[in-house]
Design a protein around this motif. Structure first.
Motif, PDB file in Angstrom:
ATOM      1  N   PHE A 204     -11.847   1.150  -3.701  1.00 37.20           N
ATOM      2  CA  PHE A 204     -11.137   0.321  -2.741  1.00 37.20           C
ATOM      3  C   PHE A 204     -11.301   0.899  -1.345  1.00 37.20           C
ATOM      4  O   PHE A 204     -11.776   2.023  -1.177  1.00 37.20           O
ATOM      5  N   THR A 205     -10.911   0.146  -0.339  1.00 35.87           N
ATOM      6  CA  THR A 205     -11.052   0.567   1.055  1.00 35.87           C
ATOM      7  C   THR A 205      -9.778   1.247   1.511  1.00 35.87           C
ATOM      8  O   THR A 205      -8.732   0.609   1.681  1.00 35.87           O
ATOM      9  N   LEU A 206      -9.888   2.560   1.718  1.00 37.67           N
ATOM     10  CA  LEU A 206      -8.707   3.344   2.093  1.00 37.67           C
ATOM     11  C   LEU A 206      -8.102   2.875   3.408  1.00 37.67           C
ATOM     12  O   LEU A 206      -6.898   2.961   3.617  1.00 37.67           O
ATOM     13  N   GLY A 207      -8.935   2.355   4.300  1.00 40.05           N
ATOM     14  CA  GLY A 207      -8.458   1.953   5.615  1.00 40.05           C
ATOM     15  C   GLY A 207      -7.414   0.849   5.597  1.00 40.05           C
ATOM     16  O   GLY A 207      -6.732   0.622   6.597  1.00 40.05           O
ATOM     17  N   TYR A 208      -7.271   0.150   4.490  1.00 36.36           N
ATOM     18  CA  TYR A 208      -6.279  -0.916   4.385  1.00 36.36           C
ATOM     19  C   TYR A 208      -4.871  -0.391   4.085  1.00 36.36           C
ATOM     20  O   TYR A 208      -3.905  -1.166   4.125  1.00 36.36           O
ATOM     21  N   TYR A 209      -4.758   0.904   3.802  1.00 36.60           N
ATOM     22  CA  TYR A 209      -3.501   1.437   3.307  1.00 36.60           C
ATOM     23  C   TYR A 209      -3.011   2.617   4.134  1.00 36.60           C
ATOM     24  O   TYR A 209      -3.803   3.429   4.618  1.00 36.60           O
ATOM     25  N   ALA A 210      -1.679   2.713   4.266  1.00 34.81           N
ATOM     26  CA  ALA A 210      -1.093   3.981   4.688  1.00 34.81           C
ATOM     27  C   ALA A 210      -1.255   4.957   3.525  1.00 34.81           C
ATOM     28  O   ALA A 210      -1.244   4.550   2.356  1.00 34.81           O
ATOM     29  N   ILE A 211      -1.406   6.213   3.857  1.00 34.57           N
ATOM     30  CA  ILE A 211      -1.653   7.252   2.855  1.00 34.57           C
ATOM     31  C   ILE A 211      -0.584   8.328   2.972  1.00 34.57           C
ATOM     32  O   ILE A 211      -0.162   8.682   4.074  1.00 34.57           O
TER      33      ILE A 211
ATOM     34  N   ASP B  92       4.702  27.048  -0.550  1.00 34.93           N
ATOM     35  CA  ASP B  92       3.802  25.891  -0.484  1.00 34.93           C
ATOM     36  C   ASP B  92       2.949  25.763  -1.744  1.00 34.93           C
ATOM     37  O   ASP B  92       2.203  24.791  -1.891  1.00 34.93           O
ATOM     38  N   THR B  93       3.039  26.737  -2.632  1.00 34.25           N
ATOM     39  CA  THR B  93       2.283  26.694  -3.875  1.00 34.25           C
ATOM     40  C   THR B  93       2.680  25.467  -4.689  1.00 34.25           C
ATOM     41  O   THR B  93       3.869  25.275  -4.996  1.00 34.25           O
ATOM     42  N   ALA B  94       1.720  24.643  -5.024  1.00 30.81           N
ATOM     43  CA  ALA B  94       1.985  23.390  -5.742  1.00 30.81           C
ATOM     44  C   ALA B  94       0.662  22.692  -6.027  1.00 30.81           C
ATOM     45  O   ALA B  94      -0.381  23.065  -5.472  1.00 30.81           O
ATOM     46  N   VAL B  95       0.735  21.683  -6.863  1.00 25.90           N
ATOM     47  CA  VAL B  95      -0.373  20.745  -6.980  1.00 25.90           C
ATOM     48  C   VAL B  95      -0.136  19.648  -5.944  1.00 25.90           C
ATOM     49  O   VAL B  95       0.957  19.067  -5.888  1.00 25.90           O
ATOM     50  N   TYR B  96      -1.137  19.385  -5.146  1.00 24.66           N
ATOM     51  CA  TYR B  96      -1.040  18.404  -4.072  1.00 24.66           C
ATOM     52  C   TYR B  96      -1.791  17.136  -4.474  1.00 24.66           C
ATOM     53  O   TYR B  96      -2.903  17.189  -4.996  1.00 24.66           O
ATOM     54  N   TYR B  97      -1.169  16.013  -4.185  1.00 23.01           N
ATOM     55  CA  TYR B  97      -1.724  14.713  -4.515  1.00 23.01           C
ATOM     56  C   TYR B  97      -1.726  13.821  -3.270  1.00 23.01           C
ATOM     57  O   TYR B  97      -0.883  13.982  -2.381  1.00 23.01           O
ATOM     58  N   CYS B  98      -2.634  12.867  -3.256  1.00 21.38           N
ATOM     59  CA  CYS B  98      -2.562  11.814  -2.254  1.00 21.38           C
ATOM     60  C   CYS B  98      -2.355  10.486  -2.977  1.00 21.38           C
ATOM     61  O   CYS B  98      -2.718  10.331  -4.146  1.00 21.38           O
ATOM     62  N   ALA B  99      -1.756   9.554  -2.261  1.00 25.16           N
ATOM     63  CA  ALA B  99      -1.461   8.254  -2.837  1.00 25.16           C
ATOM     64  C   ALA B  99      -1.324   7.245  -1.707  1.00 25.16           C
ATOM     65  O   ALA B  99      -1.170   7.619  -0.537  1.00 25.16           O
ATOM     66  N   THR B 100      -1.355   5.989  -2.052  1.00 27.55           N
ATOM     67  CA  THR B 100      -1.079   4.966  -1.046  1.00 27.55           C
ATOM     68  C   THR B 100       0.426   4.937  -0.778  1.00 27.55           C
ATOM     69  O   THR B 100       1.239   5.217  -1.655  1.00 27.55           O
ATOM     70  N   ASP B 101       0.758   4.645   0.455  1.00 25.25           N
ATOM     71  CA  ASP B 101       2.150   4.628   0.901  1.00 25.25           C
ATOM     72  C   ASP B 101       2.577   3.177   1.130  1.00 25.25           C
ATOM     73  O   ASP B 101       2.162   2.569   2.111  1.00 25.25           O
ATOM     74  N   LEU B 102       3.381   2.658   0.213  1.00 26.27           N
ATOM     75  CA  LEU B 102       3.747   1.250   0.273  1.00 26.27           C
ATOM     76  C   LEU B 102       4.690   0.945   1.445  1.00 26.27           C
ATOM     77  O   LEU B 102       4.873  -0.221   1.794  1.00 26.27           O
ATOM     78  N   SER B 103       5.279   1.976   2.046  1.00 26.03           N
ATOM     79  CA  SER B 103       6.185   1.765   3.178  1.00 26.03           C
ATOM     80  C   SER B 103       5.438   1.686   4.507  1.00 26.03           C
ATOM     81  O   SER B 103       6.049   1.376   5.532  1.00 26.03           O
ATOM     82  N   GLY B 104       4.152   1.989   4.487  1.00 27.96           N
ATOM     83  CA  GLY B 104       3.388   1.952   5.722  1.00 27.96           C
ATOM     84  C   GLY B 104       3.633   3.122   6.636  1.00 27.96           C
ATOM     85  O   GLY B 104       3.207   3.121   7.794  1.00 27.96           O
ATOM     86  N   CYS B 105       4.348   4.140   6.132  1.00 36.26           N
ATOM     87  CA  CYS B 105       4.671   5.327   6.932  1.00 36.26           C
ATOM     88  C   CYS B 105       5.467   4.937   8.178  1.00 36.26           C
ATOM     89  O   CYS B 105       5.319   5.545   9.240  1.00 36.26           O
TER      90      CYS B 105
END
Length: 125
Positions: free
Chosen positions: A26-33, A89-102
């Motif tokens: 998908f096109t990342l540019g369509y979404y807040a991240i 800060d030790t953790a597993v880091y994830y990215c996802a789409t942000d449905l709130s638009g940030c």
């Protein structure tokens, strides 16, 4: 269709890492991240987000002034520059789409959309 985080590793306190978030299907540019993390035995924590419209960014208080989120829509990617890393800060880091638009700060988990595999960041001396 997913997002995949990469770039994690082990660093000493005070060190830096740059995480990447790559979109496939998908096109990342369509979404807040957004970026979120999960430390061992702890709840998931929203870290930062970036809008897709005006580049607005928001940060959790725990990382404000140390982390910088950015995106490159031409590369279908987003990034999280992490400086002055600390053991907490030790953790597993994830990215996802942000449905709130940030639009209203780092979103609650109810506004976390599609994500994918995370990357482990370990901060230790």
């Amino acid at each position: 269709v997913q997002l995949q985080a990469s770039g994690g590793g082990m660093v000493q306190p005070g060190g830096s890492l740059r995480l990447s978030c790559a979109a496939s299907g998908f096109t990342l540019g369509y979404y807040a991240i957004l970026w979120f993390r999960q430390a061992p035995g702890k709840e998931r924590e929203g870290v930062s987000c970036i809008s897709n419209s005006d580049g607005r960014t928001n940060y959790a208080d725990s990382v404000k002034g140390r982390f910088t989120v950015s995106r490159d829509n031409a590369k279908n990617a987003a990034y999280l520059q992490m400086n002055s890393l600390q053991p907490e800060d030790t953790a597993v880091y994830y990215c996802a789409t942000d449905l709130s638009g940030c639009r209203f700060g780092v979103p609650a988990s109810t506004d976390w959309g599609m994500g994918g595999r995370g990357t482990l960041v370990t901060v230790s001396s």
